[in-house]
Motif scaffolding. Sequence first.
Motif, PDB file in Angstrom:
ATOM      1  N   GLY A 112       0.287  -1.397  -0.204  1.00 18.91           N
ATOM      2  CA  GLY A 112      -0.060  -0.391  -0.165  1.00 18.91           C
ATOM      3  C   GLY A 112       0.743   0.986  -0.206  1.00 18.91           C
ATOM      4  O   GLY A 112       0.746   2.196  -0.267  1.00 18.91           O
ATOM      5  N   HIS A 113       2.064   1.775   0.703  1.00 18.25           N
ATOM      6  CA  HIS A 113       2.252   2.343   0.963  1.00 18.25           C
ATOM      7  C   HIS A 113       3.702   2.485  -0.383  1.00 18.25           C
ATOM      8  O   HIS A 113       4.035   2.838  -0.963  1.00 18.25           O
ATOM      9  CB  HIS A 113       4.447   2.264   2.787  1.00 18.25           C
ATOM     10  N   THR A 114       4.140   0.706  -0.822  1.00 17.80           N
ATOM     11  CA  THR A 114       4.875   0.515  -2.096  1.00 17.80           C
ATOM     12  C   THR A 114       3.421  -0.926  -2.288  1.00 17.80           C
ATOM     13  O   THR A 114       3.524  -1.505  -0.930  1.00 17.80           O
ATOM     14  CB  THR A 114       6.532   0.098  -1.399  1.00 17.80           C
ATOM     15  N   ASP A 115       5.135  -1.052  -3.163  1.00 23.75           N
ATOM     16  CA  ASP A 115       3.900  -2.739  -3.885  1.00 23.75           C
ATOM     17  C   ASP A 115       4.207  -4.152  -2.703  1.00 23.75           C
ATOM     18  O   ASP A 115       3.194  -5.486  -2.941  1.00 23.75           O
ATOM     19  CB  ASP A 115       3.101  -3.116  -5.005  1.00 23.75           C
ATOM     20  N   THR A 116       5.341  -3.537  -2.842  1.00 26.71           N
ATOM     21  CA  THR A 116       6.177  -5.376  -1.881  1.00 26.71           C
ATOM     22  C   THR A 116       6.726  -4.898  -0.345  1.00 26.71           C
ATOM     23  O   THR A 116       7.512  -5.862  -0.059  1.00 26.71           O
ATOM     24  CB  THR A 116       7.219  -5.627  -2.838  1.00 26.71           C
ATOM     25  N   VAL A 152      -6.305   2.230  -1.527  1.00 25.02           N
ATOM     26  CA  VAL A 152      -7.593   1.437  -0.839  1.00 25.02           C
ATOM     27  C   VAL A 152      -6.446   0.056  -0.032  1.00 25.02           C
ATOM     28  O   VAL A 152      -6.863  -1.050   0.972  1.00 25.02           O
ATOM     29  CB  VAL A 152      -7.930   0.722  -2.087  1.00 25.02           C
ATOM     30  N   THR A 153      -5.736  -0.511  -1.005  1.00 24.61           N
ATOM     31  CA  THR A 153      -4.284  -1.622  -0.359  1.00 24.61           C
ATOM     32  C   THR A 153      -3.970  -1.264   0.659  1.00 24.61           C
ATOM     33  O   THR A 153      -3.710  -2.505   1.298  1.00 24.61           O
ATOM     34  CB  THR A 153      -3.099  -1.585  -1.078  1.00 24.61           C
ATOM     35  N   LEU A 154      -3.593  -0.297   1.186  1.00 20.74           N
ATOM     36  CA  LEU A 154      -2.715  -0.052   2.581  1.00 20.74           C
ATOM     37  C   LEU A 154      -3.688   0.052   3.552  1.00 20.74           C
ATOM     38  O   LEU A 154      -3.442  -1.151   4.103  1.00 20.74           O
ATOM     39  CB  LEU A 154      -2.137   2.035   2.190  1.00 20.74           C
ATOM     40  N   GLY A 201     -13.288   5.236   2.286  1.00 19.77           N
ATOM     41  CA  GLY A 201     -13.903   5.986   1.493  1.00 19.77           C
ATOM     42  C   GLY A 201     -12.900   6.893   2.263  1.00 19.77           C
ATOM     43  O   GLY A 201     -11.986   7.751   1.636  1.00 19.77           O
ATOM     44  N   GLU A 202     -12.585   7.316   3.560  1.00 21.94           N
ATOM     45  CA  GLU A 202     -12.460   8.523   4.563  1.00 21.94           C
ATOM     46  C   GLU A 202     -11.206   8.294   4.550  1.00 21.94           C
ATOM     47  O   GLU A 202     -10.581   9.453   3.876  1.00 21.94           O
ATOM     48  CB  GLU A 202     -12.894   8.058   5.474  1.00 21.94           C
ATOM     49  N   PHE A 203     -10.451   7.416   4.475  1.00 20.10           N
ATOM     50  CA  PHE A 203      -8.684   6.894   4.792  1.00 20.10           C
ATOM     51  C   PHE A 203      -8.437   7.597   2.479  1.00 20.10           C
ATOM     52  O   PHE A 203      -7.670   8.340   2.427  1.00 20.10           O
ATOM     53  CB  PHE A 203      -8.695   5.769   4.799  1.00 20.10           C
TER      54      PHE A 203
END
Lengths: 249, 249
Positions: A112-116, A152-154, A201-203
């Motif tokens: 989420g911050h990075t993908d790995t 969304v991932t984070l 959504g808020e995030f």
Amino acid sequence: MLFRQLFDEESFTYTYLFGCAETGQAVLLDPVLETMDRDLRVLQALNLRLAYTLETHIHADHVTSARKLKAQTGSRIAGPAMDALPCIDFGVAEDRPLTVGTITLRPLFTPGHTDTHHSYLLTEGDTQRVFTGDALLIDGCGRTDFQNGDSVTLYRSVHEKLFALPNETLIYPAHDYQQRHVSSIAQEKARNPRLGGKSMGEFQEIMANLKLPYPKKMGYAVPANQDCGKCPADLPETIRRLCDPSLQG
Amino acid sequence: MLFRQLFDEESFTYTYLFGCAETGQAVLLDPVLETMDRDLRVLQALNLRLAYTLETHIHADHVTSARKLKAQTGSRIAGPAMDALPCIDFGVAEDRPLTVGTITLRPLFTPGHTDTHHSYLLTEGDTQRVFTGDALLIDGCGRTDFQNGDSVTLYRSVHEKLFALPNETLIYPAHDYQQRHVSSIAQEKARNPRLGGKSMGEFQEIMANLKLPYPKKMGYAVPANQDCGKCPADLPETIRRLCDPSLQG
């Protein structure tokens, strides 16, 4: 187990030291090039031999000392297997923890911050510590606007992997900009202004409106860290001198 | 060791539970009358038997459940020996720790908020936790304007007993009013606005100018706690109903 929380004042990075009292082996998590000599002094003072360096992710705000420590001490380089970096000696994954003596760092995949990006869970008796890298910070979280970051991932990583841990689990982040050192899962659930009690959504809205400046070291730190701390040869001269000269390609 | 951080939302008090996995015995530190049933449910869920309650000091903001827990579970009552309370079964002091199974709570005499206040140090492997009561709070400290409180004494307690502990020692306070759960010695040294990097003179001036309201429960909580949680018989009717009716003198 010996445990030390070390700090780099320039990049506000926490480097964590884990030492096995039985074998004298140590692991450094997220070591920083500029503080390498300090880290070596701490290892020596504790009579520990560095077995591994380990990274939570490919950092954009500092260059890792992994490669230089390997050259100086013979330590091995560990990091997320999915980065598939040729310079890595041991790739960790959720089913592939790093064990050194009595220390086991259990990877949690927290993109989420990075993908790995991975966090690491460490258990000592009933005490659980989670090293959350840039996924979850005290009263905050890492940005999601580059390096394939995604809010969304984070959000899912934090809620499904971190907030699922017991309330008393101690949180040790990769950075703090206000001299805070430690939090707990209960604390971040209760009062993290971005993630505690917030909807996805808020995030997303919070993260889309941070308006953060571009990290000043990003141009050379990311390619350097993709080679375990070796700065690329084609850097402009103005940036080149910031990189460790002995590590330039 | 099993460890739980429990919270009373009315008085913002943290009650700490320690359980010995080997003997099934437990200790409750600073238990609160209003949350006694919750505490008993947690003990039951963890399959623990309460061996002792323990107090950091004679509280002014809540009534302890020590006496009622003793009546209901057969637990024994521990607290600072220098309080010399007839209701105490085991008096702790710096040379007289409380040991229950594999758990040892090592008292540190930390007066200043009250004149008999103790903190407790707990070691699990290399992990040290200090339960600081009202001596040292996260970004704060207990008041020093009643119960023989004294700011010079508190300043010395914090610097000589608590700030002398290793940087990574975890701090668990008796209260937090902003949902913070845990800190460390390094963190409080670095950023406690009253005590971190402040001189004794600066601390005295801060404490002399807090202008805090009188604690609403103080009139009955202090005499009740001086009898391990039994409210005195001569309470006015308006306060009397706030005390546990079954414990009134």
